[in-house]
Scaffold this motif. Structure first.
Motif, PDB file in Angstrom:
ATOM      1  N   GLN A 159      27.579  -9.461  38.227  1.00 55.99           N
ATOM      2  CA  GLN A 159      28.843  -8.838  37.852  1.00 55.99           C
ATOM      3  C   GLN A 159      29.143  -9.093  36.382  1.00 55.99           C
ATOM      4  OE1 GLN A 159      30.898  -6.949  39.950  1.00 55.99           O
ATOM      5  NE2 GLN A 159      31.900  -6.423  38.014  1.00 55.99           N
ATOM      6  N   PHE A 160      29.503  -8.026  35.652  1.00 59.86           N
ATOM      7  CA  PHE A 160      29.892  -8.207  34.255  1.00 59.86           C
ATOM      8  C   PHE A 160      30.747  -7.035  33.800  1.00 59.86           C
ATOM      9  CE2 PHE A 160      25.955  -5.820  34.154  1.00 59.86           C
ATOM     10  CZ  PHE A 160      26.048  -4.950  33.079  1.00 59.86           C
TER      11      PHE A 160
ATOM     12  N   CYS B 159      27.999 -12.852  32.199  1.00 61.87           N
ATOM     13  CA  CYS B 159      27.908 -12.333  33.558  1.00 61.87           C
ATOM     14  C   CYS B 159      27.956 -13.471  34.566  1.00 61.87           C
ATOM     15  CB  CYS B 159      26.631 -11.510  33.751  1.00 61.87           C
ATOM     16  SG  CYS B 159      25.116 -12.492  33.754  1.00 61.87           S
TER      17      CYS B 159
END
Length: 233
Positions: free
Chosen positions: A90-91, A77
């Motif tokens: 965010q991932f 991430c």
């Protein structure tokens, strides 16, 4: 095309594919934050689900504690600090690659928001990426901020949410180039706007996913215009 001719923006066959535009977005990015490394954050969702988020260097270990069985996993991430106590994660899920969550943790106010981008079946004329907004609270914190309120999705698949005063989360989707984007924009200083975000969609073959983040702190550009999202039209 002569020097006096304008490009035909409606000639969609000439548009770059998502993997074609990726280098322009990822060349110059803002630094990632290491503030959350070693931190365990437990979140409570509207349906009663509890999820543990254990932040590791460059990755996230997650564990569903209720309602979804013993689901757990690890995903690389990226974490960005948006404001004091406000972080953007965010991932892309390894166990379900058609999903790319954008998660916003407001550790100061004890609340947060997840925007889950999902690639649907590709059908001519239909939007390929859909976004689902899910607010949550942070266990162990006394929520001091209101839960984010999301605007209805418009005809173009766009939606917005003010996550803090002057800081907005927005989504947009496109069907010509199958992609969707999640953006968090800091508009508190109209002369120094900042934004972070991620694009998720399909490559030129239409079979493989493309997922990348964007956004910088470079203030060398010129402000072209400002828009008040609350202004009546």
């Amino acid at each position: 095309m002569t020097s006096n001719q304008k490009p035909n923006v409606s000639a969609t066959a000439q548009w770059l594919t998502l993997d074609g535009v990726m280098p322009g977005f990822t060349t110059n990015q803002a630094p990632r934050s290491r503030d959350l490394e070693g931190l365990l954050v437990r979140t409570l969702w509207a349906d009663g689900t509890l999820i543990d988020h254990n932040f590791e260097p460059d990755g996230l270990t997650w564990h569903y504690l209720t309602n979804h069985g013993d689901r757990r996993g690890y995903d690389p991430c990226e974490v960005f600090e948006i404001d004091e106590g406000l972080y953007y994660l965010q991932f892309q899920r390894d166990d379900r690659p058609i999903e790319a969550p954008s998660v916003f943790f407001d550790l100061t106010r004890g609340v947060g928001l997840s925007v889950i981008a999902t690639i649907d079946d590709v059908t001519d004329g239909m939007l390929t990426v859909r976004h689902q907004f899910e607010p949550f609270t942070i266990v162990g914190s006394e929520p001091t901020g209101a839960m984010p309120v999301v605007s209805p999705v418009d005809a173009k698949g766009q939606s917005t949410c003010e996550i803090r005063s002057g800081i907005f989360v927005a989504t947009w989707r496109e069907k010509v180039v199958p992609r969707g984007a999640v953006i968090i924009a800091d508009r508190r200083d109209e002369h120094n706007p900042r934004s972070r975000g991620a694009v998720f969609g399909l490559d030129s073959s239409g079979t493989e996913t493309v997922h990348f983040t964007f956004g910088t702190d470079d203030t060398d550009g010129a402000l072209l215009s400002t828009t008040n999202p609350h202004q009546e039209r």
